[in-house]
Design a protein around this motif. Structure first.
Motif, short mmCIF file in Angstrom:
data_model
loop_
_atom_site.label_atom_id
_atom_site.label_comp_id
_atom_site.label_asym_id
_atom_site.label_seq_id
_atom_site.Cartn_x
_atom_site.Cartn_y
_atom_site.Cartn_z
N LEU A 1 0.80 -1.22 0.00
CA LEU A 1 0.00 0.00 0.00
C LEU A 1 0.84 1.27 0.00
N TYR A 2 2.04 1.19 0.56
CA TYR A 2 2.91 2.35 0.72
C TYR A 2 4.32 2.02 0.24
N GLU A 3 5.09 3.05 -0.01
CA GLU A 3 6.51 2.86 -0.31
C GLU A 3 7.17 2.19 0.91
N PRO A 4 8.21 1.39 0.70
CA PRO A 4 8.85 0.67 1.82
C PRO A 4 9.26 1.57 2.99
N ASP A 5 9.80 2.76 2.72
CA ASP A 5 10.21 3.65 3.82
C ASP A 5 9.02 4.06 4.68
N LYS A 6 7.91 4.39 4.01
CA LYS A 6 6.72 4.80 4.75
C LYS A 6 6.15 3.62 5.53
N ALA A 7 6.13 2.44 4.92
CA ALA A 7 5.64 1.24 5.60
C ALA A 7 6.47 0.97 6.86
N GLN A 8 7.78 1.13 6.75
CA GLN A 8 8.66 0.90 7.90
C GLN A 8 8.36 1.90 9.02
N LYS A 9 8.12 3.16 8.67
CA LYS A 9 7.80 4.17 9.67
C LYS A 9 6.48 3.87 10.37
N ILE A 10 5.52 3.37 9.61
CA ILE A 10 4.24 2.99 10.20
C ILE A 10 4.44 1.85 11.20
N VAL A 11 5.23 0.87 10.82
CA VAL A 11 5.48 -0.28 11.70
C VAL A 11 6.20 0.17 12.97
N GLU A 12 7.13 1.10 12.85
CA GLU A 12 7.81 1.63 14.04
C GLU A 12 6.80 2.29 14.99
N LYS A 13 5.84 3.00 14.43
CA LYS A 13 4.79 3.61 15.25
C LYS A 13 3.93 2.53 15.91
N LEU A 14 3.62 1.47 15.17
CA LEU A 14 2.83 0.37 15.74
C LEU A 14 3.57 -0.29 16.91
N LYS A 15 4.88 -0.42 16.79
CA LYS A 15 5.67 -1.03 17.87
C LYS A 15 5.58 -0.21 19.15
N LYS A 16 5.48 1.11 19.01
CA LYS A 16 5.47 2.00 20.17
C LYS A 16 4.06 2.30 20.70
N ALA A 17 3.05 2.01 19.89
CA ALA A 17 1.68 2.33 20.27
C ALA A 17 1.22 1.45 21.44
N PRO A 18 0.37 1.99 22.29
CA PRO A 18 -0.17 1.17 23.38
C PRO A 18 -1.16 0.14 22.82
N THR A 19 -1.31 -0.96 23.52
CA THR A 19 -2.31 -1.95 23.15
C THR A 19 -3.64 -1.51 23.77
N ILE A 20 -4.65 -1.36 22.92
CA ILE A 20 -5.98 -0.96 23.36
C ILE A 20 -6.97 -2.06 22.98
N THR A 21 -8.24 -1.89 23.26
CA THR A 21 -9.23 -2.89 22.87
C THR A 21 -10.37 -2.24 22.09
N LYS A 22 -10.86 -2.99 21.13
CA LYS A 22 -12.03 -2.62 20.33
C LYS A 22 -12.83 -3.89 20.04
N LYS A 23 -14.11 -3.76 19.78
CA LYS A 23 -14.95 -4.92 19.48
C LYS A 23 -14.66 -5.43 18.06
N SER A 24 -14.65 -6.76 17.92
CA SER A 24 -14.35 -7.36 16.61
C SER A 24 -15.33 -6.89 15.54
N LYS A 25 -16.61 -6.78 15.88
CA LYS A 25 -17.59 -6.36 14.86
C LYS A 25 -17.32 -4.94 14.38
N ASP A 26 -16.83 -4.07 15.27
CA ASP A 26 -16.54 -2.69 14.87
C ASP A 26 -15.28 -2.61 14.02
N ILE A 27 -14.28 -3.40 14.36
CA ILE A 27 -13.04 -3.43 13.56
C ILE A 27 -13.36 -3.92 12.15
N LEU A 28 -14.15 -4.98 12.08
CA LEU A 28 -14.50 -5.54 10.77
C LEU A 28 -15.28 -4.52 9.94
#
Length: 128
Positions: free
Chosen positions: A35-62
């Motif tokens: 979906l993104y250039e490799p550099d941008k994808a890597q930056k997104i993943v770095e943000k995901l690594k640092k993001a807190p784990t939260i909760t959402k309902k499966s039906k809403d995510i879907l």
């Protein structure tokens, strides 16, 4: 196909690990590079690594992802249902807010699995 897991009272702590597994991040990056250039994808993943784990309902995510619910017969959904039956916990899913929809960077099959178990259960996720 009805799974025997549905008969047991399910809780978030019975189903899910508290944090994503280390191999989820490279898998997310592989997907995001479509979906993104490799550099941008890597930056997104770095943000995901640092993001807190939260909760959402499966039906809403879907719904927010605008993806179809995979059938219970899908091989990866079945594998995750078997894991749960064996009391093995699933890894939280990795989510990215897209322009007009939610991107499931990693965990689509786990999300579908959890939906079949109970669509109202809170799903641990990282969301950026």
């Amino acid at each position: 196909m009805k799974t025997s897991v549905k008969k047991n009272p399910l809780t978030r702590d019975k189903l899910w690990l508290k944090e994503p597994e280390i191999h989820d991040f490279p898998a997310a990056q592989d997907y995001l590079e479509l979906l993104y250039e490799p550099d941008k994808a890597q930056k997104i993943v770095e943000k995901l690594k640092k993001a807190p784990t939260i909760t959402k309902k499966s039906k809403d995510i879907l719904r927010a992802s605008k993806l179809a619910l995979l059938p219970e017969t899908n091989i990866h959904v079945k594998e995750n249902l078997k894991k749960v039956e064996k009391n093995k916990k699933l890894s939280p899913i990795l989510l990215v807010r897209g322009q007009n929809e939610l991107i499931i960077a990693d965990g689509y099959h786990r999300l579908c699995c959890s939906y079949y178990l109970t669509e109202d259960l809170e799903v641990p996720c990282r969301l950026i």
